[in-house]
Enzyme design. Structure first.
Site, PDB file in Angstrom:
ATOM      1  N   TRP A 159       0.815  -1.215   0.000  1.00  0.00           N
ATOM      2  CA  TRP A 159       0.000   0.000   0.000  1.00  0.00           C
ATOM      3  C   TRP A 159       0.853   1.273   0.000  1.00  0.00           C
ATOM      4  CZ3 TRP A 159       1.764   2.770   3.975  1.00  0.00           C
ATOM      5  CH2 TRP A 159       2.299   2.077   5.055  1.00  0.00           C
ATOM      6  N   LYS A 183      -2.374  -8.814  -7.558  1.00  0.00           N
ATOM      7  CA  LYS A 183      -3.201  -8.573  -6.390  1.00  0.00           C
ATOM      8  C   LYS A 183      -2.657  -7.350  -5.669  1.00  0.00           C
ATOM      9  CE  LYS A 183      -2.957  -9.371  -2.218  1.00  0.00           C
ATOM     10  NZ  LYS A 183      -3.587  -8.076  -1.815  1.00  0.00           N
ATOM     11  N   GLY A 236       6.639  -6.384  -0.222  1.00  0.00           N
ATOM     12  CA  GLY A 236       5.908  -6.274   1.039  1.00  0.00           C
ATOM     13  C   GLY A 236       6.789  -6.681   2.192  1.00  0.00           C
ATOM     14  N   SER A 237       6.189  -7.121   3.262  1.00  0.00           N
ATOM     15  CA  SER A 237       6.953  -7.453   4.462  1.00  0.00           C
ATOM     16  C   SER A 237       7.730  -8.753   4.298  1.00  0.00           C
ATOM     17  CB  SER A 237       5.999  -7.601   5.647  1.00  0.00           C
ATOM     18  OG  SER A 237       5.149  -8.724   5.425  1.00  0.00           O
ATOM     19  N   GLU A 258      10.870  -8.242  -2.878  1.00  0.00           N
ATOM     20  CA  GLU A 258      11.313  -6.916  -2.405  1.00  0.00           C
ATOM     21  C   GLU A 258      10.704  -6.734  -1.024  1.00  0.00           C
ATOM     22  OE1 GLU A 258      13.606  -5.535  -5.731  1.00  0.00           O
ATOM     23  OE2 GLU A 258      13.366  -4.924  -3.650  1.00  0.00           O
ATOM     24  N   CYS A 292      10.291   1.372   2.404  1.00  0.00           N
ATOM     25  CA  CYS A 292      11.159   0.253   2.750  1.00  0.00           C
ATOM     26  C   CYS A 292      12.612   0.685   2.844  1.00  0.00           C
ATOM     27  CB  CYS A 292      11.031  -0.821   1.695  1.00  0.00           C
ATOM     28  SG  CYS A 292      11.408  -0.180   0.052  1.00  0.00           S
ATOM     29  N   GLU A 389      11.878  -2.674  11.901  1.00  0.00           N
ATOM     30  CA  GLU A 389      11.543  -1.596  10.960  1.00  0.00           C
ATOM     31  C   GLU A 389      10.372  -0.812  11.538  1.00  0.00           C
ATOM     32  OE1 GLU A 389       9.626  -3.028   7.365  1.00  0.00           O
ATOM     33  OE2 GLU A 389      10.861  -1.688   6.174  1.00  0.00           O
TER      34      GLU A 389
HETATM   35  N1  NAD Z   1      11.617  -3.818  -0.745  1.00  0.00           N
HETATM   36  C1  NAD Z   1      10.695  -3.045  -1.284  1.00  0.00           C
HETATM   37  O1  NAD Z   1      10.778  -2.612  -2.448  1.00  0.00           O
HETATM   38  C2  NAD Z   1       9.475  -2.680  -0.482  1.00  0.00           C
HETATM   39  C3  NAD Z   1       8.649  -1.688  -0.982  1.00  0.00           C
HETATM   40  C4  NAD Z   1       7.512  -1.339  -0.231  1.00  0.00           C
HETATM   41  C5  NAD Z   1       7.228  -1.966   0.982  1.00  0.00           C
HETATM   42  N2  NAD Z   1       8.064  -2.929   1.435  1.00  0.00           N
HETATM   43  C6  NAD Z   1       7.812  -3.553   2.728  1.00  0.00           C
HETATM   44  O2  NAD Z   1       6.406  -3.881   2.863  1.00  0.00           O
HETATM   45  C7  NAD Z   1       6.007  -3.708   4.231  1.00  0.00           C
HETATM   46  C8  NAD Z   1       4.824  -2.763   4.305  1.00  0.00           C
HETATM   47  O3  NAD Z   1       3.873  -3.067   3.309  1.00  0.00           O
HETATM   48  P1  NAD Z   1       2.605  -3.931   3.679  1.00  0.00           P
HETATM   49  O4  NAD Z   1       2.127  -3.635   5.052  1.00  0.00           O
HETATM   50  O5  NAD Z   1       1.616  -3.819   2.565  1.00  0.00           O
HETATM   51  O6  NAD Z   1       3.215  -5.419   3.637  1.00  0.00           O
HETATM   52  P2  NAD Z   1       2.426  -6.786   3.710  1.00  0.00           P
HETATM   53  O7  NAD Z   1       3.438  -7.840   3.550  1.00  0.00           O
HETATM   54  O8  NAD Z   1       1.518  -6.842   4.884  1.00  0.00           O
HETATM   55  O9  NAD Z   1       1.456  -6.780   2.419  1.00  0.00           O
HETATM   56  C9  NAD Z   1       2.031  -6.703   1.136  1.00  0.00           C
HETATM   57  C10 NAD Z   1       1.035  -7.346   0.151  1.00  0.00           C
HETATM   58  O10 NAD Z   1       0.902  -8.717   0.489  1.00  0.00           O
HETATM   59  C11 NAD Z   1      -0.467  -9.039   0.619  1.00  0.00           C
HETATM   60  N3  NAD Z   1      -0.604 -10.162   1.551  1.00  0.00           N
HETATM   61  C12 NAD Z   1      -0.633 -10.133   2.887  1.00  0.00           C
HETATM   62  N4  NAD Z   1      -0.761 -11.396   3.374  1.00  0.00           N
HETATM   63  C13 NAD Z   1      -0.833 -12.226   2.298  1.00  0.00           C
HETATM   64  C14 NAD Z   1      -0.983 -13.625   2.107  1.00  0.00           C
HETATM   65  N5  NAD Z   1      -1.079 -14.475   3.158  1.00  0.00           N
HETATM   66  N6  NAD Z   1      -1.016 -14.130   0.850  1.00  0.00           N
HETATM   67  C15 NAD Z   1      -0.911 -13.310  -0.212  1.00  0.00           C
HETATM   68  N7  NAD Z   1      -0.763 -11.965  -0.116  1.00  0.00           N
HETATM   69  C16 NAD Z   1      -0.730 -11.442   1.133  1.00  0.00           C
HETATM   70  C17 NAD Z   1      -1.111  -7.759   1.087  1.00  0.00           C
HETATM   71  O11 NAD Z   1      -2.505  -7.791   0.841  1.00  0.00           O
HETATM   72  C18 NAD Z   1      -0.377  -6.760   0.211  1.00  0.00           C
HETATM   73  O12 NAD Z   1      -0.949  -6.751  -1.064  1.00  0.00           O
HETATM   74  C19 NAD Z   1       7.212  -3.152   4.947  1.00  0.00           C
HETATM   75  O13 NAD Z   1       7.923  -4.205   5.577  1.00  0.00           O
HETATM   76  C20 NAD Z   1       8.078  -2.576   3.830  1.00  0.00           C
HETATM   77  O14 NAD Z   1       9.448  -2.544   4.166  1.00  0.00           O
HETATM   78  C21 NAD Z   1       9.199  -3.294   0.736  1.00  0.00           C
HETATM   79  O1  LIG Z   2       8.982   1.479  -0.111  1.00  0.00           O
HETATM   80  C1  LIG Z   2       9.901   1.322  -0.914  1.00  0.00           C
HETATM   81  C2  LIG Z   2       9.701   1.709  -2.335  1.00  0.00           C
HETATM   82  O2  LIG Z   2      10.572   0.953  -3.111  1.00  0.00           O
HETATM   83  C3  LIG Z   2       9.737   3.182  -2.449  1.00  0.00           C
HETATM   84  S1  LIG Z   2      11.030   3.849  -3.403  1.00  0.00           S
HETATM   85  O3  LIG Z   2      11.208   2.956  -4.572  1.00  0.00           O
HETATM   86  O4  LIG Z   2      12.235   3.946  -2.585  1.00  0.00           O
HETATM   87  O5  LIG Z   2      10.556   5.201  -3.805  1.00  0.00           O
END
Ligand code: NAD
Ligand SMILES: O=C[C@H](O)CS(=O)(=O)O
Length: 489
Positions: A159, A183, A236-237, A258, A292, A389
């Site tokens: 998100w 998704k 995501g996480s 990522e 992130c 984090e």
């Molecule tokens: N490395 C990167 O480029 C990057 C970029 C943005 C965010 N992030 C990380 O993402 C985290 C924050 O984002 P968030 O709260 O949306 O993360 P999240 O892992 O909770 O959710 C990410 C996505 O996964 C989906 N999801 C959750 N549980 C799932 C399951 N069991 N099966 C399939 N899909 C599922 C969510 O609906 C969402 O679409 C932070 O840890 C951040 O560091 C990393």
């Molecule tokens: O949350 C991490 C994303 O990758 C943002 S950015 O690519 O650093 O702008």
């Protein structure tokens, strides 16, 4: 339903995009999308599951047959048109993004340009998926290496960057000749459906790109268990990334992960302190600390610690928190109650263990999901802000004496995404850049992300790279063709 002031109201698409058809929400299956700044409902999408996901996967496999056969130049032109449409509608896409994610409008429009840049970059990379002809091991042999699209790709996105995290995957996927089933995060689906509408207008064939909104577990289960899906790309996480990694194992998918970060930000005595303060504000507080690559730990060498701490607090104190649609706002709301609770927990844990509050430290007077930008001093390694984090507007300052001490502390984490340091000593810049155990290093800058560069991490921050000339490779397979019988009859 929404009262968003859009120049093109059709861009607010309250529907999923499944196998080339728009599937609207009904009163029975609607999921409301709310503005985190006000709690107001701005739209709704359908709560879909495995059946719709399977239909999307089947349509993707069918649509990919013709898409992969089109020339790279032809695919590039569609991506370029998609980029152009995004920029033509930048204001509306920014408005939708601020409404569902909360970041200030200027920052949201900036994300739209950043998001579109991946389509532009991969419209150019599409035509450079070169193969090889290698000198053979025998006179009658010719050895060919071909690059071919990996197949149907599943994408799951977060998100915090509701547009850019999608195009950072869709750009290379479609450039390579793949199809994609996405998704999006359920908190921010409207940026995704607007992207799908513009992709359709740009000429993406029906079925090539689906956006399935709804139950993460059901949609994710269908995507990870499908043998037709050859790659999963997830942002995501780390916790969810590890779960999806496990779910993909039985079908041996290629993975792009990522994941989470815990970025150190190091200021050495020889740094330009004013530049370091400017860089720290960007690296720590961009998207209200919800990126992130945010600086999660700020290490300042003893000789400049007091100056840096005072100047950082003075600068941040001038920046305003509020509704992202209001003028002069730098910090928007956090995304939800859980995010606020985590920030509160980290601040309270730190102060209970001896940290001092140099600025902020409490929920904002605005209430709701707003939290004061916070600077903590006298922070130590036993505090949660060091280990986890934070994903919020909290800048913990650590003091150090020697270079080796800072590098050792910086690397003392399970994560390895981004890192930053400020120094004007050339030898130190080389030593520290090489010693930091992270996928990315910012030297004398707090903003490193761009489509031209390989974005990604090591250790528990993930696998693979997105963007750059490496990003296309992750959506392709390498095929070896051994051409024999070429010797004279
Ligand atoms: N490395 C990167 O480029 C990057 C970029 C943005 C965010 N992030 C990380 O993402 C985290 C924050 O984002 P968030 O709260 O949306 O993360 P999240 O892992 O909770 O959710 C990410 C996505 O996964 C989906 N999801 C959750 N549980 C799932 C399951 N069991 N099966 C399939 N899909 C599922 C969510 O609906 C969402 O679409 C932070 O840890 C951040 O560091 C990393
Ligand atoms: O949350 C991490 C994303 O990758 C943002 S950015 O690519 O650093 O702008």
């Amino acid at each position: 339903m929404s009262d968003l002031q859009l120049k093109d109201p059709s861009l607010l698409v309250e529907a999923a995009y499944v196998a080339g058809a728009w599937v609207e929400a009904t009163d029975e299956n609607a999921i409301n999308v709310t503005n985190p700044a006000t709690g107001a409902v701005i739209g709704r999408v359908p709560n879909l599951g495995a059946a719709e996901t399977d239909a999307a996967i089947e349509a993707a496999a069918e649509a990919m047959k013709a898409w992969a056969q089109r020339t790279a130049k032809d695919r590039a032109q569609v991506l370029r048109r998609w980029h152009d449409l995004m920029m033509e509608h930048q204001d509306d896409l920014g408005t939708i993004l601020t409404a569902e994610q909360g970041k200030p409008l200027a920052e949201a429009k900036g994300e739209i340009a950043y998001s579109a840049s991946f389509l532009e970059w991969f419209s150019e990379e599409a035509r450079r998926a070169y193969g090889d002809i290698t000198p053979g091991h025998a006179p009658d042999k010719r050895l060919l290496t071909l690059k071919q699209p990996i197949g149907v790709v599943a994408a799951i996105t977060p998100w915090n960057f509701p547009s850019a995290m999608i195009t950072r995957k869709a750009g290379p996927a479609f450039a390579a000749g793949c199809a994609m089933v996405l998704k999006p995060a359920i908190q921010t689906p409207l940026s995704a459906t607007a992207l799908a509408l513009l992709g359709e207008r740009a000429g993406l064939p029906k079925g090539l790109f689906s956006v399935v909104t709804g139950s993460a577990g059901a949609i994710g289960g269908a995507l990870t268990s499908s043998k037709t899906v050859r790659k999963l790309t997830f942002t995501g996480s780390t916790e969810i990334g590890a779960l999806l990694y496990e779910q993909c194992a039985p079908t041996i998918k290629k993975l792009g992960l990522e994941l989470g970060g815990n970025a150190p930000f190091i200021v050495f005595d020889d740094a330009d302190v004013d530049a370091a303060v400017e860089g720290a504000v960007i690296a720590k507080f961009r998207n209200n600390g919800q990126t992130c690559v945010c600086a999660n730990r700020i290490y300042v060498q003893a000789g400049v610690y007091d100056e840096f701490a005072e100047k950082l607090a003075a600068k941040v104190a001038t920046l305003a928190t509020g509704n992202g649609f209001d003028e002069g706002i730098t910090f928007g709301p956090l995304i939800d109650d859980a995010a606020v609770a985590k920030v509160k927990e980290h601040v309270e844990d730190a102060t209970s263990k001896g940290a001092s509050v140099a600025l902020g430290g409490e929920a904002h007077d605005l209430g709701g999901l707003f939290y004061q930008p916070t600077i903590l001093t006298d922070v130590t390694s036993d505090m949660l802000v060091t280990i986890e984090e934070t994903f919020g507007p909290v800048a913990p300052l650590f003091k150090f004496d020697k270079e080796s001490e800072a590098v050792e502390a910086a690397n003392d984490t399970d994560f390895g995404l981004a890192s930053y340091f400020y120094s004007r000593d050339l030898a130190r810049v080389w030593r520290v850049s090489e010693a930091l155990d992270f996928g990315m290093v910012g030297v004398n800058t707090g903003l490193i992300s761009t489509a031209e560069a390989p974005f990604g991490g090591v250790k528990m921050s993930g696998l693979g790279r997105e963007g750059s000339r490496y990003g296309l490779e992750d959506f392709m397979e390498t095929k070896y063709v051994c051409m024999g019988g070429i010797d004279e009859a």
